[in-house]
Design a protein around this motif. Structure first.
Motif, PDB file in Angstrom:
ATOM      1  N   UNK B  51       0.861  -1.183   0.000  1.00 52.68           N
ATOM      2  CA  UNK B  51       0.000   0.000   0.000  1.00 52.68           C
ATOM      3  C   UNK B  51       0.893   1.228   0.000  1.00 52.68           C
ATOM      4  N   UNK B  68     -10.708  -2.177   6.832  1.00 55.01           N
ATOM      5  CA  UNK B  68     -10.606  -3.472   6.132  1.00 55.01           C
ATOM      6  C   UNK B  68     -11.120  -4.598   7.018  1.00 55.01           C
ATOM      7  N   UNK B  71     -14.873  -4.470   6.903  1.00 55.24           N
ATOM      8  CA  UNK B  71     -15.394  -4.951   5.614  1.00 55.24           C
ATOM      9  C   UNK B  71     -15.231  -6.474   5.511  1.00 55.24           C
ATOM     10  N   UNK B  72     -14.098  -6.966   5.995  1.00 52.83           N
ATOM     11  CA  UNK B  72     -13.766  -8.398   5.855  1.00 52.83           C
ATOM     12  C   UNK B  72     -13.456  -8.973   7.238  1.00 52.83           C
ATOM     13  N   UNK B  88      -6.417 -13.326   3.014  1.00 48.07           N
ATOM     14  CA  UNK B  88      -6.294 -13.402   1.546  1.00 48.07           C
ATOM     15  C   UNK B  88      -7.154 -12.331   0.879  1.00 48.07           C
ATOM     16  N   UNK B  89      -8.361 -12.132   1.400  1.00 45.44           N
ATOM     17  CA  UNK B  89      -9.280 -11.168   0.783  1.00 45.44           C
ATOM     18  C   UNK B  89      -8.767  -9.740   0.968  1.00 45.44           C
ATOM     19  N   UNK B  91      -5.674  -8.805   1.367  1.00 49.29           N
ATOM     20  CA  UNK B  91      -4.512  -8.635   0.493  1.00 49.29           C
ATOM     21  C   UNK B  91      -4.967  -8.371  -0.949  1.00 49.29           C
ATOM     22  N   UNK B  92      -6.048  -9.038  -1.358  1.00 55.79           N
ATOM     23  CA  UNK B  92      -6.568  -8.854  -2.720  1.00 55.79           C
ATOM     24  C   UNK B  92      -7.089  -7.445  -2.951  1.00 55.79           C
ATOM     25  N   UNK B  93      -7.543  -6.801  -1.876  1.00 61.66           N
ATOM     26  CA  UNK B  93      -8.091  -5.442  -2.007  1.00 61.66           C
ATOM     27  C   UNK B  93      -6.988  -4.381  -2.040  1.00 61.66           C
ATOM     28  N   UNK B  94      -5.790  -4.732  -1.591  1.00 64.65           N
ATOM     29  CA  UNK B  94      -4.629  -3.838  -1.715  1.00 64.65           C
ATOM     30  C   UNK B  94      -3.891  -4.211  -3.014  1.00 64.65           C
ATOM     31  N   UNK B  95      -2.607  -3.842  -3.172  1.00 59.78           N
ATOM     32  CA  UNK B  95      -1.892  -4.182  -4.396  1.00 59.78           C
ATOM     33  C   UNK B  95      -0.779  -5.203  -4.156  1.00 59.78           C
ATOM     34  N   UNK B  96      -0.611  -6.110  -5.108  1.00 58.36           N
ATOM     35  CA  UNK B  96       0.490  -7.076  -5.057  1.00 58.36           C
ATOM     36  C   UNK B  96       1.759  -6.459  -5.644  1.00 58.36           C
TER      37      UNK B  96
END
Lengths: 137, 137, 137
Positions: B51, B68, B71-72, B88-89, B91-96
């Motif tokens: 991030x 976050x 939300x999750x 996992x979810x 992490x998916x909402x941020x950037x790899x």
């Protein structure tokens, strides 16, 4: 010749606003003379971000902005005393950097795609940094 | 000379934690001797992410992490039997992956921006891979 | 020789579907003969996106897809008359572009990571654009 960094200046008018900068990015690609490589876009702000999505029907980005507002309401209890945490969170859910391919001197955007600067705490003056990296010399 | 890949090692202490790695990335850029190009950052993990957001007031990333979590939530019904689907979810909402511009040997972060490794399932040992690509030789 | 753009074609079968394209991306990296650089991935669609996350247990991406559906239900009130705003919003929450490092001719994915095309409005024919940029010639 070194392809140096270019800047797109955006003045936002509303508190939340998605500004289509596709044609300005396309122009920079043409002006650079690069024929093959990548176009790197970067937002140096913490309450604005980059989104690539549909620009044909403007209601698409309105729906995206409204949904983000429902997920991250402005007036929840946040710690950050400046009061704009919702803007920071929304920006975090979009992208700070994007990389788009360039081929035969053209930006390879999909037919329905536009590039948006997402303003979440405007109105303000914003910048998008652009750098073109050729595939090979 | 080929700019090869560098690695930033991060040991996280909490279950959820945003670790500011900006100064370490800046140092790698200086050490590389690259003057103009891009800095590519990559997280090879599935429950951690990258991030870029405000690092002046630490309450900003606390607000992002808390939101976050709302939300999750950790304890919803998920299929994945390891029990860490929420990580996992998130992490998916941020950037790899992130790409930041480099100019005159300096990382073009915005004045309020810091680069964070987001830990969502710690404490653990994490890595951030870094590669610098010059604009042109 | 210029590394030109390659395309991975994906035919999705369901309305929401995460298709693992890791082995196809790996093959393109090998075929390109590039030994050191970055692999840029780009989705030219507005209701599909890219996600890098666990591909060992398929229930992980099922949990990600289900949670996105709960966050962004298909049948809320949206303005966009085509009726697929939820797909545009979900795509916005994932990534349009990703950059993965390449070293010694290999894609530096983490041990648990796979690359997914996320379909949010299928079934359809989709493309992922791939371009390799060498570190230096």
């Amino acid at each position: 010749m070194i392809e140096s960094r270019m800047t797109i200046e955006v003045v936002t008018a509303g508190h939340t606003e998605f500004v289509d900068i596709s044609s300005r990015v396309r122009r920079l690609v043409v002006e650079s003379g690069i024929s093959d490589g990548i176009c790197c876009l970067y937002v140096p702000h913490t309450t604005a971000a980059l989104l690539i999505n549909e620009n044909a029907d403007p209601s698409v980005v309105q729906d995206i902005a409204s949904k983000l507002e429902r997920i991250v309401p402005w007036n929840e209890r946040y710690l950050h005393l400046e009061g704009n945490s919702a803007a920071h969170i929304k920006a975090s859910l979009m992208q700070t950097s994007q990389v788009i391919l360039v081929e035969s001197g053209k930006l390879l955007l999909g037919i329905w795609q536009g590039i948006f600067l997402c303003e979440f705490d405007g109105p303000r003056q914003r910048k998008v940094l652009v750098k073109l990296i050729p595939s090979q010399t």
